[in-house]
Structure formats: C-alpha cells, structure tokens
Design an enzyme around this catalytic site. Sequence first.
Site, short mmCIF file in Angstrom:
data_model
loop_
_atom_site.label_atom_id
_atom_site.label_comp_id
_atom_site.label_asym_id
_atom_site.label_seq_id
_atom_site.Cartn_x
_atom_site.Cartn_y
_atom_site.Cartn_z
N GLY A 113 34.28 65.74 43.53
CA GLY A 113 34.08 65.79 44.96
C GLY A 113 33.57 64.45 45.47
N CYS A 114 33.74 64.20 46.76
CA CYS A 114 33.33 62.91 47.31
C CYS A 114 31.81 62.75 47.28
CB CYS A 114 33.88 62.73 48.72
SG CYS A 114 33.53 64.09 49.86
N TYR A 115 31.07 63.74 47.78
CA TYR A 115 29.61 63.65 47.73
C TYR A 115 29.09 63.59 46.30
CZ TYR A 115 29.42 64.95 52.73
OH TYR A 115 29.56 64.99 54.10
#
Length: 309
Positions: A113-115
Amino acid sequence: MTVQVFIDGAAGTTGLEIAERLAGRSEFALIALDDARRKDDTARAEAINDADVVILCLPDDAARAAVGMIRNDTTRVIDASTAHRVADGWTYGFPELVGHDAVANAKRVANPGCYPTGFLGGLAPLVRAGMLPAGWAYSCNAVSGYSGGGKALIARYADDADIAWRGYGLTFGHKHVPEMKAYAGLSIAPLFSPAVIPALRGMVVEVPLALSAMPGAGSRDALRAELARFYEGSPIVTVNPGVPEEGELLLRASMQPWDGMELFVMASADGSQARLVARLDNLGKGASGAAVQSLNLMSGLDETAGLRL
C-alpha cells in the site's frame, strides 16, 4: 525474450500509470482488451492465462477472483490490491525490505500500500536492527494526494473545489494496518491517521517517536546512520542527511510522477523526541512505480528500468 504482460484493470489510475511506464519498452508486450471485452470474464481469463505476468489493478474481491481464473502453472501475478498483502504464498513487493531476489523469484507478488510504503520504509529497518522496540504502540500520521482514492475520489475533488482536507479511517480498522504491523515486525497494531489533501499526487508519512520513553531506542544520529546503511546504494530510496533549513517539508500541487522515496529522521534539540518522515508519490513508489520495479526484477531486468527517478 519479450515478456507478455496483461494489466487487468488497465483503465484505472494505477493501471494507466503502469502502462505509461511500460510504453515504448521492447522488453514487454502488453495484452490489451478493448472496452467491449475488458469486463468480459471469458476474455479476461484468456488474457490472464496468455500472460507471462498479469498485474491486477482491481478491487480486492475482483483481484481474488482474477487469481482464481489462472489455469496454468506459468502465469505470474503482481496484485496492486489489498487482497493478498499478508496472505500465505505471496511475496510482499517491497524489494528493499524483503530482498530483491525474493521478488525476482516470486510467482505471486503483493504490491505494498502507499501509506505502508512510507511507514515501513522508515520504521521496519530500525525495528529489525533492535534500535526501536517491536512492542511499542506507534502512531502514523499521513497525508496523500487525492489520486490514491481512485476515480471516485478524483471526481469528488474535481466537483468540489472547497475540500481542503479529508480525514478518513476514523473508525479504525483501516485495511492498511495489517501489513503495517506484519512487515514492521510489531506486536501492537499502529494507530493510523490518514488524510487526503487537494493535490493530485504526493504523500508525506510521519511516525512520531518518544525516544526518551522507548526502551533501548537509538539516538537520532544512530537511527539515521542505520537507515543510511540499510539503503546504501539504493537508486530508489534515499536517506536525507539532515533537516530542511526551514524546518518544514512541502508537497507541491504541481508534483510530477516520481518513483523514488526520501526518508528523514528529525529530532528535538535534547534528543528526547524524534520523527521518522517519508516523502513519496502515492502513485509512484506507492503504487505504479512499485509494480513496475517488481515487474523489472521478475523479468530479470534492472529494477529502475522505465521508472521516473
């Protein structure tokens, strides 16, 4: 040999950016379905099974269903959804953390995921090295460009110019938390507070550290030195040696696609408090760039080929 690639969900934001990074590259041939066939399960299954590598840019349930369409033992998968990030038999697509060879040799790769990319990029190496405790209750504050929410959120920001900040995940249980806990090696799930700002792309992820209260925690300089050692020679992840002179970081609305990530370790004058900060492009190292990095490794190519660095 040309690698046959099928992007299932190619019309979405992540799929479009992956295709842009692969455009004009002779190492890959894209299997494309026209608009009339891209939602036809029979056509999709045929394309999936014809591909050497299929990249899934789909919602979680659709991604699981797509994997179930594979009827051979040769098609390899990069899944950009959340569906398989902590699933057995899947390799986490963060080569800097899990090992480049692990990704290169994997049959099933789950794109981070990006976060979590920003969270893990700073925290995981330090927990692994014993310089920060695995049993601490960490928090993570983060902001992202609205493109991370896909077409629906992009449309909302386009239709309502008055949105200045959108906090979400406020009821807890955000889908990124399991991978954040697992790949940082934590015994306590982090308290995660994501938000979206009125910029198309870009992301800042912060992990506050109460160093004076943490058992066995390293100093700011020791933490920074360990991150620099861990990422030494990386063409993608860089560790900033200091703090910007103004004591601030910026995300610009004009940010262009970028597949790198910057890490910072900042501390108070007495060293009792610190923060780990990551700055990246949520559509770059946080999504499409990460998928292309894994695809390059799985294809025996330089990991940076086609990336915007």
